[in-house]
Scaffold this active site. Structure first.
Site, short mmCIF file in Angstrom:
data_model
loop_
_atom_site.label_atom_id
_atom_site.label_comp_id
_atom_site.label_asym_id
_atom_site.label_seq_id
_atom_site.Cartn_x
_atom_site.Cartn_y
_atom_site.Cartn_z
N GLU A 155 6.97 -12.12 -10.92
CA GLU A 155 7.33 -10.70 -10.75
C GLU A 155 8.60 -10.37 -11.52
OE1 GLU A 155 7.70 -10.10 -6.49
OE2 GLU A 155 5.89 -8.91 -6.54
N MET B 57 8.84 0.64 -0.29
CA MET B 57 7.73 0.59 0.66
C MET B 57 7.46 1.95 1.28
SD MET B 57 6.79 -2.36 0.17
CE MET B 57 5.58 -2.66 1.44
N HIS B 58 7.35 2.96 0.43
CA HIS B 58 7.02 4.30 0.91
C HIS B 58 5.99 4.90 -0.03
CE1 HIS B 58 7.61 8.41 2.45
NE2 HIS B 58 7.61 8.78 1.19
N ILE B 59 4.91 5.39 0.53
CA ILE B 59 3.90 6.02 -0.31
C ILE B 59 4.41 7.38 -0.78
CG2 ILE B 59 1.55 6.92 -0.39
CD1 ILE B 59 0.80 4.81 1.70
N LEU B 60 4.51 7.55 -2.10
CA LEU B 60 5.06 8.77 -2.66
C LEU B 60 3.97 9.86 -2.71
CD1 LEU B 60 7.03 7.03 -5.51
CD2 LEU B 60 8.06 8.31 -3.62
N GLY C 88 15.66 -6.84 -2.77
CA GLY C 88 16.13 -6.44 -4.09
C GLY C 88 16.13 -7.53 -5.14
N ASP D 201 -1.50 2.11 -5.72
CA ASP D 201 -1.78 0.89 -6.48
C ASP D 201 -3.02 1.00 -7.36
OD1 ASP D 201 -0.64 -0.97 -3.63
OD2 ASP D 201 0.48 -0.20 -5.33
N ASN E 219 5.52 0.69 -10.77
CA ASN E 219 5.66 -0.07 -9.53
C ASN E 219 5.21 -1.51 -9.73
OD1 ASN E 219 5.79 -0.47 -6.55
ND2 ASN E 219 3.57 -0.68 -6.77
N HIS F 88 3.59 -4.74 -8.06
CA HIS F 88 2.74 -4.98 -6.90
C HIS F 88 2.25 -6.43 -6.91
CE1 HIS F 88 0.12 -4.15 -3.57
NE2 HIS F 88 -0.95 -4.47 -4.25
N1 LIG Z 1 1.68 7.50 -4.47
C1 LIG Z 1 2.04 6.21 -4.58
N2 LIG Z 1 3.09 5.75 -3.90
C2 LIG Z 1 3.45 4.44 -4.01
C3 LIG Z 1 2.69 3.55 -4.80
C4 LIG Z 1 1.58 4.07 -5.52
O1 LIG Z 1 0.89 3.34 -6.28
N3 LIG Z 1 1.29 5.39 -5.39
N4 LIG Z 1 3.00 2.19 -4.82
C5 LIG Z 1 3.78 1.82 -3.65
C6 LIG Z 1 4.20 0.43 -3.41
N5 LIG Z 1 3.24 -0.13 -2.48
C7 LIG Z 1 2.48 -1.12 -3.01
O2 LIG Z 1 2.68 -1.56 -4.16
C8 LIG Z 1 3.11 0.32 -1.14
C9 LIG Z 1 4.25 0.52 -0.38
C10 LIG Z 1 4.14 0.97 0.93
C11 LIG Z 1 2.90 1.21 1.50
C12 LIG Z 1 2.82 1.73 2.91
O3 LIG Z 1 1.82 1.58 3.59
N6 LIG Z 1 3.92 2.38 3.34
C13 LIG Z 1 3.97 3.07 4.65
C14 LIG Z 1 5.21 2.67 5.42
C15 LIG Z 1 5.32 1.17 5.49
C16 LIG Z 1 6.70 0.76 6.01
O4 LIG Z 1 7.61 1.62 6.04
O5 LIG Z 1 6.85 -0.43 6.32
C17 LIG Z 1 4.09 4.57 4.40
O6 LIG Z 1 4.56 4.95 3.28
O7 LIG Z 1 3.78 5.30 5.36
C18 LIG Z 1 1.77 1.00 0.75
C19 LIG Z 1 1.86 0.56 -0.59
C20 LIG Z 1 5.02 2.69 -3.60
N7 LIG Z 1 4.54 3.99 -3.33
N1 LIG Z 2 3.26 -2.83 -2.10
C1 LIG Z 2 4.54 -3.03 -2.69
C2 LIG Z 2 5.00 -4.45 -2.47
O1 LIG Z 2 4.45 -5.19 -1.67
N2 LIG Z 2 6.04 -4.81 -3.22
C3 LIG Z 2 6.58 -6.14 -3.11
O2 LIG Z 2 7.75 -6.13 -2.31
C4 LIG Z 2 8.56 -7.24 -2.72
C5 LIG Z 2 9.96 -6.74 -2.91
O3 LIG Z 2 10.81 -7.83 -3.08
P1 LIG Z 2 12.33 -7.55 -3.53
O4 LIG Z 2 12.88 -6.53 -2.56
O5 LIG Z 2 12.99 -8.89 -3.38
O6 LIG Z 2 12.31 -7.06 -4.94
C6 LIG Z 2 7.97 -7.76 -4.03
O7 LIG Z 2 7.23 -8.94 -3.81
C7 LIG Z 2 7.05 -6.65 -4.44
O8 LIG Z 2 5.92 -7.08 -5.17
#
Ligand SMILES: Nc1nc2c(c(=O)[nH]1)N[C@@H](CN(C=O)c1ccc(C(=O)N[C@@H](CCC(=O)O)C(=O)O)cc1)CN2
Ligand SMILES: NCC(=O)N[C@@H]1O[C@H](COP(=O)([O-])[O-])[C@@H](O)[C@H]1O
Length: 233
Positions: free
Chosen positions: A209, A106-109, A19, A180, A138, A140
Site C-alpha cells: 500500500e 473511513m467515511h463514505i463521501l 496514518g 470502491d 482512495n 483500498h
Molecule cells: N463515495 C465514496 N466514498 C468513499 C469511497 C468511495 O469509493 N466512494 N472509498 C472509501 C474508503 N472505503 C473503502 O475503501 C470505505 C470507508 C468506509 C466505509 C464505511 O462503511 N463507512 C461507514 C462508517 C464506518 C466507520 O465510521 O467505522 C460510513 O461512512 O457510514 C466503506 C468504505 C472512502 N469513502
Molecule cells: N476501505 C478503506 C480501507 O479499508 N482503507 C484501509 O485503511 C487502512 C488505513 O491505514 P493507515 O491509517 O495506517 O494508513 C489501510 O490499510 C487502507 O487500505
C-alpha cells in the site's frame, strides 16, 4: 518555453486512523517519487487519529483539521449527513489542493462532496470558484471488484483461506459515488499463504500500500499539474 518554476503541487489527505499511508506520502514529498509536491492539509473524521500527530510532527509541520460526524451533528442540530459532507468539502477546498487522497478515510463521501470537488456544485458562503476538477483517489486493501467497503482485509484473507479466491491485493482508485467502484489507477497483488496468520499477510499488504499510494498520487498529480521538469517545461 516557459521557464518560470511551477508552484508545488498541493495535496489534501483524508484520514481516520493510524496514518501509515499518510506517512508514506509525507516521506515521499519532494523526492523523485513525488517531485515538487507538498501536503497542505491533513483532515480526519476522528479527533484522536494518530495520523494527525504524524502531520503535526512532520518537518515542516502540516496543517491539520478534524471534524467527526457526531461532533458536526452536535454543533449543527438538525443538519444532515450531506451538509457534513459539504463542510468537509469546504475545509478541503480552503486548502486549494490539486488533488485529494483518501488514506484510510473511513467515511463514505456523498454526492455533495464529489460534485463540489468536480466543480459542478457551488458551496454556499464560499467565493471559491474551481478552475478545474479536483481529483479524489482512495487506497483500498483489495483488488477491484473483490471486497468493497470496510473490513476488506479480513474478508479477503478469510475468503482466501476458505479457497473462495486465489489472489488478493490492493488498489488505488478514483473515488466516485459507488464505493470502491471507481476506475483503478493501480492494482497490485499481494502474496498470501494458506494457513498463515493474518498479521503476516497484513504486514506484506501494508508495505505494498505504501508503495502504490505514492505511485498513484504522482500519476494523478501529473495529470493535473506535471512537475517542473529539468528544462523548466
Ligand atoms: N463515495 C465514496 N466514498 C468513499 C469511497 C468511495 O469509493 N466512494 N472509498 C472509501 C474508503 N472505503 C473503502 O475503501 C470505505 C470507508 C468506509 C466505509 C464505511 O462503511 N463507512 C461507514 C462508517 C464506518 C466507520 O465510521 O467505522 C460510513 O461512512 O457510514 C466503506 C468504505 C472512502 N469513502
Ligand atoms: N476501505 C478503506 C480501507 O479499508 N482503507 C484501509 O485503511 C487502512 C488505513 O491505514 P493507515 O491509517 O495506517 O494508513 C489501510 O490499510 C487502507 O487500505
Amino acid at each position: 518555453m516557459d521557464s518560470t518554476p511551477t508552484s508545488p503541487r498541493r495535496l489534501a489527505i483524508l484520514i481516520s486512523g493510524e496514518g501509515t499511508n499518510l506517512q508514506a506520502l509525507i516521506d515521499a514529498q519532494n523526492t523523485p517519487s513525488l517531485p515538487n509536491t507538498c501536503i497542505v492539509l491533513v483532515l480526519s473524521n476522528r479527533k484522536n487519529a494518530r495520523g494527525l500527530l504524524r502531520a503535526s510532527n512532520a518537518s515542516p509541520p502540516i496543517p491539520t483539521a478534524h471534524l467527526s460526524l457526531p461532533a458536526f451533528f452536535k454543533s449543527n442540530p438538525g443538519k444532515s449527513r450531506d451538509e457534513y459532507d459539504l463542510e468537509i468539502a469546504r475545509l478541503v477546498l480552503r486548502a486549494k489542493p490539486d488533488a485529494v487522497v483518501c488514506a484510510g478515510w473511513m467515511h463514505i463521501l456523498g454526492e455533495g462532496f464529489l460534485d463540489v470537488l468536480k466543480g459542478v456544485r457551488a458551496l454556499e458562503r464560499e467565493v471559491v470558484v474551481l478552475a478545474r476538477e479536483v481529483p479524489v483517489i482512495n487506497v483500498h486493501p483489495a483488488l477491484f471488484g473483490q471486497f468493497d467497503g470496510a473490513g476488506a482485509v479480513e474478508r479477503g484473507f478469510e475468503a482466501f483461506q476458505r479457497g473462495e479466491v486465489n489472489k488478493l491485493g490492493v488498489m488505488v482508485h478514483r473515488v466516485i459515488k459507488e464505493v470502491d467502484r471507481g476506475k483503478p489507477l493501480i492494482e497490485r497483488t499481494v502474496e498470501v499463504v494458506k494457513g498463515e496468520a493474518i498479521e503476516a499477510y497484513e504486514e506484506r499488504l501494508h508495505k505494498v500500500e505504501w508503495e502504490v499510494i505514492v505511485e498513484a498520487t504522482r500519476m494523478v498529480l501529473d495529470e493535473v499539474k506535471p512537475p517542473l521538469s529539468c528544462d523548466g517545461v
